[in-house]
Design a protein around this motif. Sequence first.
Motif, PDB file in Angstrom:
ATOM      1  N   ARG A 164       0.812  -1.220   0.000  1.00  0.00           N
ATOM      2  CA  ARG A 164       0.000   0.000   0.000  1.00  0.00           C
ATOM      3  C   ARG A 164       0.844   1.268   0.000  1.00  0.00           C
ATOM      4  NH1 ARG A 164      -2.655   0.360   6.115  1.00  0.00           N
ATOM      5  NH2 ARG A 164      -0.748   0.972   7.235  1.00  0.00           N
ATOM      6  N   MET A 165       2.146   1.162   0.273  1.00  0.00           N
ATOM      7  CA  MET A 165       3.032   2.329   0.287  1.00  0.00           C
ATOM      8  C   MET A 165       3.438   2.685  -1.137  1.00  0.00           C
ATOM      9  SD  MET A 165       3.086   3.437   3.289  1.00  0.00           S
ATOM     10  CE  MET A 165       4.388   4.639   3.050  1.00  0.00           C
ATOM     11  N   SER A 166       2.447   3.109  -1.904  1.00  0.00           N
ATOM     12  CA  SER A 166       2.651   3.409  -3.317  1.00  0.00           C
ATOM     13  C   SER A 166       1.628   4.443  -3.752  1.00  0.00           C
ATOM     14  CB  SER A 166       2.502   2.123  -4.147  1.00  0.00           C
ATOM     15  OG  SER A 166       2.720   2.370  -5.529  1.00  0.00           O
ATOM     16  N   SER A 200      -5.283  -5.571   2.893  1.00  0.00           N
ATOM     17  CA  SER A 200      -6.662  -5.111   3.058  1.00  0.00           C
ATOM     18  C   SER A 200      -6.792  -3.703   2.480  1.00  0.00           C
ATOM     19  CB  SER A 200      -7.053  -5.106   4.541  1.00  0.00           C
ATOM     20  OG  SER A 200      -6.917  -6.391   5.107  1.00  0.00           O
ATOM     21  N   ALA A 201      -8.025  -3.298   2.237  1.00  0.00           N
ATOM     22  CA  ALA A 201      -8.293  -1.984   1.654  1.00  0.00           C
ATOM     23  C   ALA A 201      -8.268  -0.913   2.738  1.00  0.00           C
ATOM     24  CB  ALA A 201      -9.629  -2.001   0.923  1.00  0.00           C
ATOM     25  N   VAL A 202      -7.081  -0.704   3.302  1.00  0.00           N
ATOM     26  CA  VAL A 202      -6.880   0.271   4.371  1.00  0.00           C
ATOM     27  C   VAL A 202      -5.709   1.166   3.977  1.00  0.00           C
ATOM     28  CG1 VAL A 202      -6.407   0.632   6.818  1.00  0.00           C
ATOM     29  CG2 VAL A 202      -7.672  -1.407   6.089  1.00  0.00           C
ATOM     30  N   ALA A 203      -5.963   2.451   3.825  1.00  0.00           N
ATOM     31  CA  ALA A 203      -4.896   3.385   3.463  1.00  0.00           C
ATOM     32  C   ALA A 203      -3.976   3.622   4.663  1.00  0.00           C
ATOM     33  CB  ALA A 203      -5.494   4.709   3.000  1.00  0.00           C
ATOM     34  N   PRO A 204      -2.691   3.894   4.417  1.00  0.00           N
ATOM     35  CA  PRO A 204      -1.761   4.098   5.538  1.00  0.00           C
ATOM     36  C   PRO A 204      -1.946   5.418   6.265  1.00  0.00           C
ATOM     37  CG  PRO A 204      -0.640   4.417   3.455  1.00  0.00           C
ATOM     38  CD  PRO A 204      -2.011   3.900   3.114  1.00  0.00           C
ATOM     39  N   GLY A 205      -2.624   6.380   5.623  1.00  0.00           N
ATOM     40  CA  GLY A 205      -2.830   7.664   6.283  1.00  0.00           C
ATOM     41  C   GLY A 205      -1.614   8.549   6.300  1.00  0.00           C
ATOM     42  N   VAL A 206      -0.689   8.329   5.379  1.00  0.00           N
ATOM     43  CA  VAL A 206       0.505   9.166   5.275  1.00  0.00           C
ATOM     44  C   VAL A 206       0.668   9.607   3.823  1.00  0.00           C
ATOM     45  CG1 VAL A 206       1.670   8.068   7.219  1.00  0.00           C
ATOM     46  CG2 VAL A 206       1.994   7.161   4.917  1.00  0.00           C
ATOM     47  N   GLN A 233       1.541  13.807  -2.140  1.00  0.00           N
ATOM     48  CA  GLN A 233       0.130  13.476  -2.318  1.00  0.00           C
ATOM     49  C   GLN A 233      -0.269  12.426  -1.286  1.00  0.00           C
ATOM     50  OE1 GLN A 233      -1.614  12.949  -6.253  1.00  0.00           O
ATOM     51  NE2 GLN A 233       0.402  13.208  -7.179  1.00  0.00           N
ATOM     52  N   ASP A 234      -1.546  12.423  -0.922  1.00  0.00           N
ATOM     53  CA  ASP A 234      -2.056  11.384  -0.047  1.00  0.00           C
ATOM     54  C   ASP A 234      -2.053  10.043  -0.785  1.00  0.00           C
ATOM     55  OD1 ASP A 234      -2.535  13.132   2.048  1.00  0.00           O
ATOM     56  OD2 ASP A 234      -4.615  13.520   1.445  1.00  0.00           O
ATOM     57  N   ILE A 235      -1.685   8.990  -0.075  1.00  0.00           N
ATOM     58  CA  ILE A 235      -1.721   7.652  -0.663  1.00  0.00           C
ATOM     59  C   ILE A 235      -3.173   7.182  -0.705  1.00  0.00           C
ATOM     60  CG2 ILE A 235      -1.034   5.251  -0.316  1.00  0.00           C
ATOM     61  CD1 ILE A 235       1.537   6.268   0.953  1.00  0.00           C
ATOM     62  N   PRO A 236      -3.633   6.688  -1.852  1.00  0.00           N
ATOM     63  CA  PRO A 236      -5.033   6.270  -1.945  1.00  0.00           C
ATOM     64  C   PRO A 236      -5.296   4.964  -1.201  1.00  0.00           C
ATOM     65  CG  PRO A 236      -3.874   5.736  -3.970  1.00  0.00           C
ATOM     66  CD  PRO A 236      -2.915   6.530  -3.122  1.00  0.00           C
ATOM     67  N   VAL A 237      -6.573   4.664  -1.014  1.00  0.00           N
ATOM     68  CA  VAL A 237      -6.963   3.384  -0.426  1.00  0.00           C
ATOM     69  C   VAL A 237      -6.527   2.275  -1.384  1.00  0.00           C
ATOM     70  CG1 VAL A 237      -8.892   1.929   0.287  1.00  0.00           C
ATOM     71  CG2 VAL A 237      -8.914   4.386   0.801  1.00  0.00           C
ATOM     72  N   PRO A 238      -5.782   1.288  -0.905  1.00  0.00           N
ATOM     73  CA  PRO A 238      -5.310   0.224  -1.789  1.00  0.00           C
ATOM     74  C   PRO A 238      -6.412  -0.787  -2.090  1.00  0.00           C
ATOM     75  CG  PRO A 238      -4.632  -0.242   0.445  1.00  0.00           C
ATOM     76  CD  PRO A 238      -5.312   1.097   0.484  1.00  0.00           C
ATOM     77  N   GLY A 286       2.473   4.042   8.788  1.00  0.00           N
ATOM     78  CA  GLY A 286       1.209   3.946   9.502  1.00  0.00           C
ATOM     79  C   GLY A 286       0.962   2.614  10.176  1.00  0.00           C
ATOM     80  N   ILE A 287       1.994   1.800  10.329  1.00  0.00           N
ATOM     81  CA  ILE A 287       1.839   0.461  10.915  1.00  0.00           C
ATOM     82  C   ILE A 287       1.710   0.543  12.437  1.00  0.00           C
ATOM     83  CG2 ILE A 287       3.097  -1.688  11.386  1.00  0.00           C
ATOM     84  CD1 ILE A 287       1.902  -1.657   8.627  1.00  0.00           C
TER      85      ILE A 287
END
Length: 352
Positions: A104-106, A121-127, A136-141, A235-236
């Motif tokens: 998700r770090m992409s 899972s479809a959870v964005a890191p919030g960073v 830019q904000d990382i989108p929901v994966p 965001g872990i």
Amino acid sequence: MSTLFQPVRAGRYDLTNRVAMAPMTRSRARYDGTPGALAALYYGQRASVGLVITEGTQPSADGQGYLSTPGIYTDAHVAGWKPVADAVHAHGSRLFIQLMHAGRMSHPDNTPHHRTPVAPSAVAPGVPMFTATGMQDIPVPRALSTAEVQATVADFRLAARRAIDAGADGVEIHGANGYLVHQFFAPNANTRSDQYGGDIANRVRFALEVAAAVADEIGADRTAIRLSPGSTAGGIAEGEQGPDLYRHLVAGLDRLNLAYLHLMDQGDEALLRDLRAAWHGTLVLNRPGRPRENIGADVASGLADVEAYGQLVLANPDFIARLQANAPMNAPQHATYCGGAEAGYTDYPALA
């Protein structure tokens, strides 16, 4: 410090000393993921250390997270890494290519295919993340299906084979710093209900399957893994079970007889000693920000077999010579860490 300069065994290899170059993203690869023109010079300059671990290298197109990072899954990638391996070997060192799936770090803007990042899972890191147009904000994966998780294990296997084809001595699986393998460990990033989510045994399953697949493909004695117990990167949040997860994981990895375990210290000394006791092979330890006067202390005490250094090796291509001569170190140039050409990459001066 003299124990640092003694040889040590790591898997099938005898390292000339007990210092490793830690993996560091430099973002200087070509658009297709082939290592840049200066990569062989950069790594060759630093190959007085016993072990060179490369920057994170994506095992598949979906594994890319940052701009201009290298891959190791196409013929062009293999051809690009061969001069790097030759340069490192010419100086008597060993080269392990780090396999890093960013998960998700992409950001879609950072990859040629522009697809949504994938993750447990479809959870964005919030960073946020740096892109060519700025932060830019990382989108929901997109959550990987069970079949896709297993296909990703196969991607790691193929990338390991391609690394050996390129002349590397082995690979290090990146299971740290908030990237895909690490994301499976954390309850706030992994909310799966299949065999890869839930209890500790399920959350470490992906890491163990990747390590076993790579070991089966290229040999356990050419396979390594990096872990960062307690890291909150990307965001872990590992939760209260985090230490027990690593005790369970390292015990499972130990049974595979890998070349080495690479730990990135996060300050939990008791857990670090527990993991050292559970690991019967070669242990590489990276303590970010280690003071100069403590270099060699973990090898001397037996806590580690090899000490890994990042920024100091980045800025001092002749790191070993400077240690032996007790010479001053070049200061790293933070502004040139990622992207660019030779400035801050291959132009750091060696001792006269």
